[in-house]
Scaffold this active site. Structure first.
Site, mmCIF file in Angstrom:
data_model
loop_
_atom_site.group_PDB
_atom_site.id
_atom_site.type_symbol
_atom_site.label_atom_id
_atom_site.label_comp_id
_atom_site.label_asym_id
_atom_site.label_seq_id
_atom_site.Cartn_x
_atom_site.Cartn_y
_atom_site.Cartn_z
ATOM 1 N N ASP A 165 17.422 24.691 -31.317
ATOM 2 C CA ASP A 165 16.545 25.307 -30.327
ATOM 3 C C ASP A 165 16.814 24.817 -28.907
ATOM 4 O OD1 ASP A 165 14.423 24.528 -32.871
ATOM 5 O OD2 ASP A 165 14.778 26.621 -32.373
ATOM 6 N N CYS A 184 0.841 -1.200 0.000
ATOM 7 C CA CYS A 184 0.000 0.000 0.000
ATOM 8 C C CYS A 184 0.877 1.251 0.000
ATOM 9 C CB CYS A 184 -0.927 0.023 1.207
ATOM 10 S SG CYS A 184 -0.062 0.261 2.777
ATOM 11 N N CYS A 201 3.414 1.636 2.705
ATOM 12 C CA CYS A 201 4.643 0.852 2.495
ATOM 13 C C CYS A 201 5.643 1.658 1.666
ATOM 14 C CB CYS A 201 4.326 -0.457 1.767
ATOM 15 S SG CYS A 201 3.238 -1.576 2.650
ATOM 16 N N ASP A 215 13.136 21.584 -33.150
ATOM 17 C CA ASP A 215 13.764 20.362 -33.670
ATOM 18 C C ASP A 215 14.742 19.748 -32.685
ATOM 19 O OD1 ASP A 215 15.928 22.044 -33.785
ATOM 20 O OD2 ASP A 215 15.907 22.253 -35.961
ATOM 21 N N ASP A 266 9.073 26.916 -33.430
ATOM 22 C CA ASP A 266 10.108 27.263 -34.390
ATOM 23 C C ASP A 266 9.526 26.985 -35.776
ATOM 24 O OD1 ASP A 266 12.689 27.795 -35.505
ATOM 25 O OD2 ASP A 266 12.961 25.633 -35.703
#
Length: 813
Positions: free
Chosen positions: A620, A12, A15, A616, A422
């Site tokens: 950039d 759970c 834990c 790309d 871009d």
């Protein structure tokens, strides 16, 4: 470096919280993240594997470096199923014996209370033995002072069992009151609680396995065997034995084993599993093939370029796994609640028991309420609310060519208000070609070809391809120089030759009005004019065009409909950018921006909220990294994966739209899950405690409480699986983003010592490197720096940043 471990024994959210807390206390461990869904842990730091595993074991669980024993997992799964089947059979028998007479069923010899009680005791003990894991795990956790879900189950079942055993003992001691004590037995509740919770955990596990279907499908894409050429012969080998530069052969219908480049043959490839695009892609000699794709037709030979963990498919699987096991910021509240949830429930159950006794309720009723509180409480639903949705979304994204780096990216993408594109290679195909040639010299094309052959710029490659098609002669060149964002120069046949944009060439030669008019006309048509000069003489003009992607216009329209502000940020001149925008129709166009200036624009946009940058992934990179969310189109390159937070494997702008839709639907599901998990416990616990009994007469039997608890996590996981049914291409359910500007904070620094534009740049760079500074506008003539902040930054920090550059700050407004 990020390291990963498999963790065993967690049941759970409490834990996973215990494991995370234990490992965080290990010296040298940072950024620890434990996933209950994948039973894994990731962390960074210098701590040894042994120390980390020892800390996990001390917390009561086991761990090993990533690469769990599949056989052990399968065996555990089979044991759970056997345990469940036997438990259900025994429970049916138990319920028939204990409740059959109440509904008019014949019970025969079991109408004898003493025999009936003895058989019930036996059946409940058998079911307790079968499901002893709850008691062992729960007791250990309680002794470690980190109780978990198993603790709640074991406490509730144990309390009911002990009470029933005492009542049964009294029944045998006082036979005259056997009927009374018989009705105090809760053995069937013990059996029902344990069996139903096992049912719930089994359903939960099955649903959780479905969340990893996408990853499993990716793993199956890579074939185990491949045909390679060795010493001129075709040999079948294991894919793991393929090395870089090996020649492998693809037959129709076969999967590509590793990344490679075609050296012989041509045909169509089904790349839908990688890019999400259903239409096969035609490929020929010199083009790349990606591991996991299918060769649709013809025999093809390819040379291996990337193998093993370096293949695109392996990187995709790694990204999806990392995203699925990471945590979204929205899950922090649930994590905090989970860490104190179980102890709080135990206290509430104890208070419930004592309160009912003080209100003169019977002991059996008070115990029933306390047990109901213990077994209805579900920390698992809280712990699973976010990770299951992230896991499903990561897999759904991978199927559609969308790779999220981590869970935070999914959440941030859904909340972005501005998306910046871009132009080249993003809105357009990036495949440049020469469309016009205006020559003023017979040798013009040779000079242009020779000059551009030394450059790596996409425009230069377009010129070279055009010259090669024309069989143009290549001349000798020396002293080549590339001037970023401007142009190129070299010495050819003893003369200096320049090539570049109108702006650049105008600094070298005064251009005639007729030439400028021609360039303007080309720019208005969306073409990029390149001019070439030699010895103060114009040699000619080459116009280059880039094709707009087929889906760019419709994608931008969809983004606007979703309420996003769309921006085109390009290095092209204003007229070329406007020509593109007349077709695509962005909200805003910013042109003539150099690569290193794009980051500053992203900073300014961030004043209005979260920003997505789509590029790309190469030119950039600074802008992609500065943006809140960086999307790299045509992913698969190391640069793209390194700089972007989302990698788009397809070549279409619409993939970016799909990524936003997916993130929004995922965040919606996460909110639904968290709402359900909190409301379930907020209503369920008071109901089980009997708070609503005096008002509405509502009460909850412990057996029904265990049923509700067992189904709560199952509901959360099932709700997350709805993401798989979401249509990423469907715009009908798009909703406008509620755009809310962040509070704008500005400070004005009065600075002494700035003398020129170079000083401005130094101060601007220093200030914008300060965490919390969105943008700094610096003027040496005014002696000021206007700083826009996206969070609080002290005056001392700003002053130090400037004075470290040897300037003086006299005042800060």
């Amino acid at each position: 470096m990020k390291r990963e471990f498999d963790v065993f024994g967690m049941s759970c959210a409490a834990c996973s919280a215990s494991v995370e807390k234990a490992v965080k206390n290990v010296k040298g461990c940072e950024n620890v993240s434990v996933s209950l869904l994948t039973n894994s842990m990731s962390l960074e730091g210098s701590a040894s594997d042994e120390d980390i595993i020892k800390a996990v074991e001390k917390a009561g669980y086991s761990a090993q470096v990533k690469g769990a024993k599949v056989e052990e997992k399968q065996a555990n799964g089979e044991n759970v199923q056997k345990r469940l089947i036997i438990s259900v059979i025994l429970l049916v028998i138990h319920l028939y014996i204990s409740m059959g007479a109440m509904v008019g069923l014949p019970v025969g010899i079991f109408s004898n209370h003493s025999l009936n009680a003895t058989v019930q005791l036996t059946l409940s003990m058998l079911i307790m033995m079968l499901n002893r894991k709850f008691f062992i795990s729960g007791t250990k956790a309680l002794l470690r002072k980190s109780p978990n879900m198993d603790t709640l189950v074991s406490l509730g079942a144990s309390a009911a069992f002990i009470y029933s055993y005492v009542a049964m003992s009294l029944m045998f001691l006082y036979p005259e009151h056997a009927h009374k004590y018989y009705h105090e037995l809760y053995y069937e509740a013990v059996s029902t609680i344990l069996t139903l919770i096992t049912v719930g955990k089994t359903l939960e596990e099955r649903s959780k396995r479905k969340t990893t279907d996408a990853i499993d499908a990716l793993l199956k894409l890579a074939p185990e065997k491949a045909v390679v050429e060795r010493d001129g012969k075709e040999v079948t080998v294991d894919v793991k034995d393929i090395r870089v530069d090996d020649i492998f052969i693809l037959y129709p219908g076969s999967h590509v084993p590793v990344d490679g480049v075609i050296i012989s043959g041509s045909g169509s490839f089904d790349e839908s599993s990688i890019t999400g695009e259903s239409v096969p892609v035609d490929k020929s000699v010199g083009q790349n093939v990606i591991a996991g794709c299918i060769n649709v037709e013809s025999n093809i030979k390819a040379r291996a370029t990337r193998v093993g963990e370096d293949t695109t498919l392996s990187k995709i699987i790694k990204l999806v796994n990392e995203a699925a096991s990471s945590k979204a910021p929205i899950s922090r509240v649930a994590d905090k609640v989970s860490s104190i949830f179980v102890p709080s429930v135990i206290v509430i159950a104890l208070i419930t028991f004592i309160t009912h006794l003080l209100l003169n309720a019977e002991l059996s009723y008070a115990l029933s309420r306390a047990v109901a509180v213990l077994v209805i409480s579900c920390p698992c639903a809280l712990g699973l609310a976010t990770p299951v949705a992230i896991m499903v979304a990561s897999g759904k994204g991978a199927k559609n060519g969308i790779l999220f780096k981590d869970a935070a990216v999914i959440e941030n993408t859904s909340r972005a208000g501005t998306i910046v594109f871009d132009k080249t290679g993003t809105v357009t195909t990036g495949k440049m070609k020469v469309v016009d040639e205006i020559s003023f010299d017979d040798s013009f094309l040779s000079y242009a070809y020779t000059l551009e052959s030394k450059s790596e710029h996409p425009l230069a490659k377009a010129v070279c391809n055009y010259a090669i098609e024309k069989n143009t002669a290549l001349l000798n060149a020396e002293g080549f120089k590339a001037l970023l964002g401007n142009g190129v120069e070299a010495t050819i046949d003893g003369s200096t030759v320049y090539g570049g944009s109108v702006k650049f060439i105008s600094t070298k030669l005064e251009l005639e009005s007729g030439v400028l008019a021609q360039c303007d006309k080309l720019s208005e048509e969306g073409k990029t004019p390149l001019l070439f000069i030699k010895a103060n003489k114009l040699l000619g003009i080459i116009a280059i065009s880039d094709t707009i992607r087929d889906d760019s216009k419709s994608a931008i329209a969809e983004l606007k409909n979703m309420g996003l502000r769309t921006v085109l940020l390009t290095g092209d001149n204003e007229k070329t950018a406007n020509a593109i925008n007349r077709i695509v129709k962005f909200d805003e166009v910013i042109s003539g921006v150099l690569p290193d200036e794009k980051e500053a624009y992203i900073r300014s946009f961030q004043r209005d909220g979260k920003v997505i940058m789509v590029g790309d992934g190469i030119n950039d990179s600074p802008a992609l990294m500065r943006a809140d969310i960086g999307m790299a189109v045509s992913g698969g390159t190391d640069a793209a994966i390194g700089s972007a937070s989302i990698v788009l494997m397809g070549d279409t702008v619409s993939t970016a739209v799909s990524a936003i839709r997916l993130s929004r639907s995922t965040l919606k599901v996460i909110k639904e899950n968290l709402f359900w998990a909190f409301i379930y416990n907020l209503i369920g616990i008071p109901l089980a405690a009997g708070i609503f009994t005096p008002i509405f007469g509502w009460s909850l039997n412990p057996m029904f409480a265990s049923l509700a608890m067992s189904l709560s996590s199952f509901c959360v996981v099932t709700n997350a699986l709805r993401i798989n049914m979401f249509n990423l291409k469907d715009s009908r359910k798009d909703k406008k983003y509620k755009f809310s500007k962040e509070k704008k904070m500005e400070k004005i620094l009065h600075i002494e010592g700035m003398m020129c534009g170079h000083c401005e740049k130094r101060v601007k760079k220093a200030l914008e490197n300060v965490d919390g500074v969105a943008v700094a506008n610096v003027s040496h003539t005014a002696g000021t720096a206007v700083v826009t902040l996206n969070k609080e930054v002290s005056n001392e920090t700003l002053k130090k940043a400037v004075e470290d550059q040897d300037y003086s700050v006299t005042k800060i407004d």
